[in-house]
Scaffold this motif. Sequence first.
Motif, PDB file in Angstrom:
ATOM      1  N   TYR A 102      22.729 -23.488   5.578  1.00 49.27           N
ATOM      2  CA  TYR A 102      21.804 -22.966   6.583  1.00 49.27           C
ATOM      3  C   TYR A 102      21.902 -23.751   7.892  1.00 49.27           C
ATOM      4  O   TYR A 102      21.788 -23.186   8.980  1.00 49.27           O
ATOM      5  CB  TYR A 102      20.369 -23.028   6.072  1.00 49.27           C
ATOM      6  CG  TYR A 102      20.057 -22.052   4.957  1.00 49.27           C
ATOM      7  CD1 TYR A 102      20.670 -20.806   4.906  1.00 49.27           C
ATOM      8  CD2 TYR A 102      19.143 -22.374   3.968  1.00 49.27           C
ATOM      9  CE1 TYR A 102      20.382 -19.909   3.888  1.00 49.27           C
ATOM     10  CE2 TYR A 102      18.840 -21.484   2.943  1.00 49.27           C
ATOM     11  CZ  TYR A 102      19.467 -20.253   2.906  1.00 49.27           C
ATOM     12  OH  TYR A 102      19.162 -19.366   1.909  1.00 49.27           O
ATOM     13  N   LEU A 103      22.105 -25.047   7.802  1.00 50.62           N
ATOM     14  CA  LEU A 103      22.219 -25.882   8.998  1.00 50.62           C
ATOM     15  C   LEU A 103      23.498 -25.564   9.767  1.00 50.62           C
ATOM     16  O   LEU A 103      23.483 -25.394  10.988  1.00 50.62           O
ATOM     17  CB  LEU A 103      22.189 -27.366   8.607  1.00 50.62           C
ATOM     18  CG  LEU A 103      20.858 -27.907   8.084  1.00 50.62           C
ATOM     19  CD1 LEU A 103      21.052 -29.293   7.486  1.00 50.62           C
ATOM     20  CD2 LEU A 103      19.816 -27.970   9.204  1.00 50.62           C
ATOM     21  N   ASN A 104      24.587 -25.485   9.032  1.00 52.18           N
ATOM     22  CA  ASN A 104      25.876 -25.245   9.678  1.00 52.18           C
ATOM     23  C   ASN A 104      26.029 -23.810  10.170  1.00 52.18           C
ATOM     24  O   ASN A 104      26.720 -23.549  11.160  1.00 52.18           O
ATOM     25  CB  ASN A 104      27.014 -25.586   8.712  1.00 52.18           C
ATOM     26  CG  ASN A 104      27.267 -27.072   8.613  1.00 52.18           C
ATOM     27  OD1 ASN A 104      27.146 -27.790   9.600  1.00 52.18           O
ATOM     28  ND2 ASN A 104      27.588 -27.544   7.418  1.00 52.18           N
ATOM     29  N   GLU A 105      25.362 -22.879   9.485  1.00 55.53           N
ATOM     30  CA  GLU A 105      25.470 -21.468   9.835  1.00 55.53           C
ATOM     31  C   GLU A 105      25.028 -21.210  11.270  1.00 55.53           C
ATOM     32  O   GLU A 105      25.573 -20.352  11.965  1.00 55.53           O
ATOM     33  CB  GLU A 105      24.612 -20.645   8.875  1.00 55.53           C
ATOM     34  CG  GLU A 105      24.662 -19.148   9.090  1.00 55.53           C
ATOM     35  CD  GLU A 105      23.768 -18.389   8.123  1.00 55.53           C
ATOM     36  OE1 GLU A 105      24.196 -17.317   7.642  1.00 55.53           O
ATOM     37  OE2 GLU A 105      22.646 -18.862   7.854  1.00 55.53           O
ATOM     38  N   VAL A 106      24.032 -21.992  11.730  1.00 50.61           N
ATOM     39  CA  VAL A 106      23.475 -21.755  13.072  1.00 50.61           C
ATOM     40  C   VAL A 106      23.727 -22.921  14.026  1.00 50.61           C
ATOM     41  O   VAL A 106      23.230 -22.945  15.142  1.00 50.61           O
ATOM     42  CB  VAL A 106      21.956 -21.469  12.981  1.00 50.61           C
ATOM     43  CG1 VAL A 106      21.700 -20.189  12.204  1.00 50.61           C
ATOM     44  CG2 VAL A 106      21.203 -22.643  12.362  1.00 50.61           C
ATOM     45  N   ASN A 107      24.466 -23.925  13.566  1.00 50.20           N
ATOM     46  CA  ASN A 107      24.768 -25.098  14.402  1.00 50.20           C
ATOM     47  C   ASN A 107      23.508 -25.822  14.878  1.00 50.20           C
ATOM     48  O   ASN A 107      23.404 -26.200  16.042  1.00 50.20           O
ATOM     49  CB  ASN A 107      25.613 -24.709  15.615  1.00 50.20           C
ATOM     50  CG  ASN A 107      27.090 -24.660  15.298  1.00 50.20           C
ATOM     51  OD1 ASN A 107      27.554 -25.321  14.372  1.00 50.20           O
ATOM     52  ND2 ASN A 107      27.824 -23.856  16.028  1.00 50.20           N
ATOM     53  N   SER A 108      22.561 -26.017  13.996  1.00 49.86           N
ATOM     54  CA  SER A 108      21.345 -26.750  14.354  1.00 49.86           C
ATOM     55  C   SER A 108      21.675 -28.208  14.654  1.00 49.86           C
ATOM     56  O   SER A 108      22.295 -28.890  13.841  1.00 49.86           O
ATOM     57  CB  SER A 108      20.327 -26.708  13.210  1.00 49.86           C
ATOM     58  OG  SER A 108      19.527 -25.566  13.271  1.00 49.86           O
ATOM     59  N   GLU A 109      21.229 -28.680  15.810  1.00 46.80           N
ATOM     60  CA  GLU A 109      21.384 -30.093  16.139  1.00 46.80           C
ATOM     61  C   GLU A 109      20.109 -30.874  15.842  1.00 46.80           C
ATOM     62  O   GLU A 109      20.123 -32.094  15.783  1.00 46.80           O
ATOM     63  CB  GLU A 109      21.772 -30.255  17.612  1.00 46.80           C
ATOM     64  CG  GLU A 109      23.153 -29.676  17.920  1.00 46.80           C
ATOM     65  CD  GLU A 109      23.640 -30.021  19.316  1.00 46.80           C
ATOM     66  OE1 GLU A 109      22.885 -30.691  20.067  1.00 46.80           O
ATOM     67  OE2 GLU A 109      24.772 -29.635  19.647  1.00 46.80           O
ATOM     68  N   VAL A 110      18.997 -30.150  15.664  1.00 43.34           N
ATOM     69  CA  VAL A 110      17.721 -30.763  15.301  1.00 43.34           C
ATOM     70  C   VAL A 110      17.201 -30.081  14.043  1.00 43.34           C
ATOM     71  O   VAL A 110      17.174 -28.849  13.961  1.00 43.34           O
ATOM     72  CB  VAL A 110      16.679 -30.633  16.438  1.00 43.34           C
ATOM     73  CG1 VAL A 110      15.310 -31.156  15.983  1.00 43.34           C
ATOM     74  CG2 VAL A 110      17.147 -31.384  17.677  1.00 43.34           C
ATOM     75  N   ALA A 111      16.802 -30.879  13.063  1.00 42.24           N
ATOM     76  CA  ALA A 111      16.253 -30.346  11.814  1.00 42.24           C
ATOM     77  C   ALA A 111      14.926 -31.036  11.521  1.00 42.24           C
ATOM     78  O   ALA A 111      14.784 -32.242  11.737  1.00 42.24           O
ATOM     79  CB  ALA A 111      17.223 -30.562  10.656  1.00 42.24           C
ATOM     80  N   ILE A 112      13.955 -30.248  11.046  1.00 43.73           N
ATOM     81  CA  ILE A 112      12.655 -30.783  10.651  1.00 43.73           C
ATOM     82  C   ILE A 112      12.571 -30.629   9.137  1.00 43.73           C
ATOM     83  O   ILE A 112      12.539 -29.504   8.621  1.00 43.73           O
ATOM     84  CB  ILE A 112      11.486 -30.030  11.320  1.00 43.73           C
ATOM     85  CG1 ILE A 112      11.789 -29.761  12.809  1.00 43.73           C
ATOM     86  CG2 ILE A 112      10.200 -30.786  11.129  1.00 43.73           C
ATOM     87  CD1 ILE A 112      11.834 -30.983  13.687  1.00 43.73           C
ATOM     88  N   LEU A 113      12.541 -31.744   8.417  1.00 43.26           N
ATOM     89  CA  LEU A 113      12.683 -31.716   6.966  1.00 43.26           C
ATOM     90  C   LEU A 113      11.431 -32.220   6.263  1.00 43.26           C
ATOM     91  O   LEU A 113      10.810 -33.204   6.685  1.00 43.26           O
ATOM     92  CB  LEU A 113      13.866 -32.584   6.541  1.00 43.26           C
ATOM     93  CG  LEU A 113      15.213 -32.308   7.219  1.00 43.26           C
ATOM     94  CD1 LEU A 113      16.230 -33.326   6.752  1.00 43.26           C
ATOM     95  CD2 LEU A 113      15.687 -30.890   6.932  1.00 43.26           C
ATOM     96  N   PHE A 114      11.077 -31.580   5.165  1.00 46.73           N
ATOM     97  CA  PHE A 114      10.031 -32.059   4.281  1.00 46.73           C
ATOM     98  C   PHE A 114      10.530 -33.316   3.572  1.00 46.73           C
ATOM     99  O   PHE A 114      11.738 -33.507   3.402  1.00 46.73           O
ATOM    100  CB  PHE A 114       9.705 -30.958   3.270  1.00 46.73           C
ATOM    101  CG  PHE A 114       8.590 -31.280   2.329  1.00 46.73           C
ATOM    102  CD1 PHE A 114       7.371 -31.737   2.805  1.00 46.73           C
ATOM    103  CD2 PHE A 114       8.751 -31.130   0.957  1.00 46.73           C
ATOM    104  CE1 PHE A 114       6.331 -32.035   1.931  1.00 46.73           C
ATOM    105  CE2 PHE A 114       7.728 -31.418   0.090  1.00 46.73           C
ATOM    106  CZ  PHE A 114       6.514 -31.874   0.573  1.00 46.73           C
ATOM    107  N   GLU A 115       9.599 -34.171   3.162  1.00 39.44           N
ATOM    108  CA  GLU A 115       9.996 -35.421   2.510  1.00 39.44           C
ATOM    109  C   GLU A 115      10.837 -35.170   1.255  1.00 39.44           C
ATOM    110  O   GLU A 115      11.760 -35.931   0.953  1.00 39.44           O
ATOM    111  CB  GLU A 115       8.756 -36.247   2.167  1.00 39.44           C
ATOM    112  CG  GLU A 115       7.707 -35.502   1.358  1.00 39.44           C
ATOM    113  CD  GLU A 115       6.373 -36.240   1.331  1.00 39.44           C
ATOM    114  OE1 GLU A 115       6.362 -37.470   1.411  1.00 39.44           O
ATOM    115  OE2 GLU A 115       5.334 -35.567   1.224  1.00 39.44           O
ATOM    116  N   GLY A 116      10.540 -34.080   0.524  1.00 39.43           N
ATOM    117  CA  GLY A 116      11.344 -33.738  -0.644  1.00 39.43           C
ATOM    118  C   GLY A 116      12.732 -33.270  -0.270  1.00 39.43           C
ATOM    119  O   GLY A 116      13.711 -33.537  -0.978  1.00 39.43           O
TER     120      GLY A 116
END
Length: 214
Positions: A102-116
Amino acid sequence: EAINAPLPECTIFEYMYENNKAFPNDIALEYMGRKITYGKLFDCIDECAKSLTAMHVKQGDIVTIALPSIPEVLYLLYAINKLGAVANMVHPLAGEKEILHYLNEVNSEVAILFEGTYAIVKDSIYTTSVKKAVVVSAGESLPFGLKQLYMLNNRLPKFPANGMFVNWKQFIEFGNGIMVSPIGKDSTQVAVISHTGGTTGEPKGVMCSDRNIN
């Protein structure tokens, strides 16, 4: 009547703000007993918009959000929309391979992640396009007593300020002194990317416009 009513010609942030700016003391949401007013909601959205701007998020960029149903997901969704960017919504408990896809599919440079989610991808996220990742705890918006108890039993690691990962407090501090203004855009442009379940193949991104969501 609802089917035939004209659709709002505005962004989802503009629609929410215009309909509630006159009621800052009304309750916008409740989280584990903590009531959050519209005034507080708008303040938190502004804080997130400033911090995202400091992280160089601009109109048209895609920010990936992998969070459960906590207040921070709303702050971020509206902040991203306010900046004219796109929110790529990912299930926080998806598997490692799926999240990286999912990250690479859209070339996200910023990700907001849950602790899990952080625990799942902390070693492999470096193989993606992500340059900065914010790790959010489910305890951030809990009432004080519950927050203390939650944080005691679910302590995040300390992230170095110059590394890829930052916690919520560090993220908010990025926005100190930053000024932002809403960027209105065509309500038919993409606001959110959601994902199919993958029952008939590999999960696919589905683009939703502001008009669809409103």
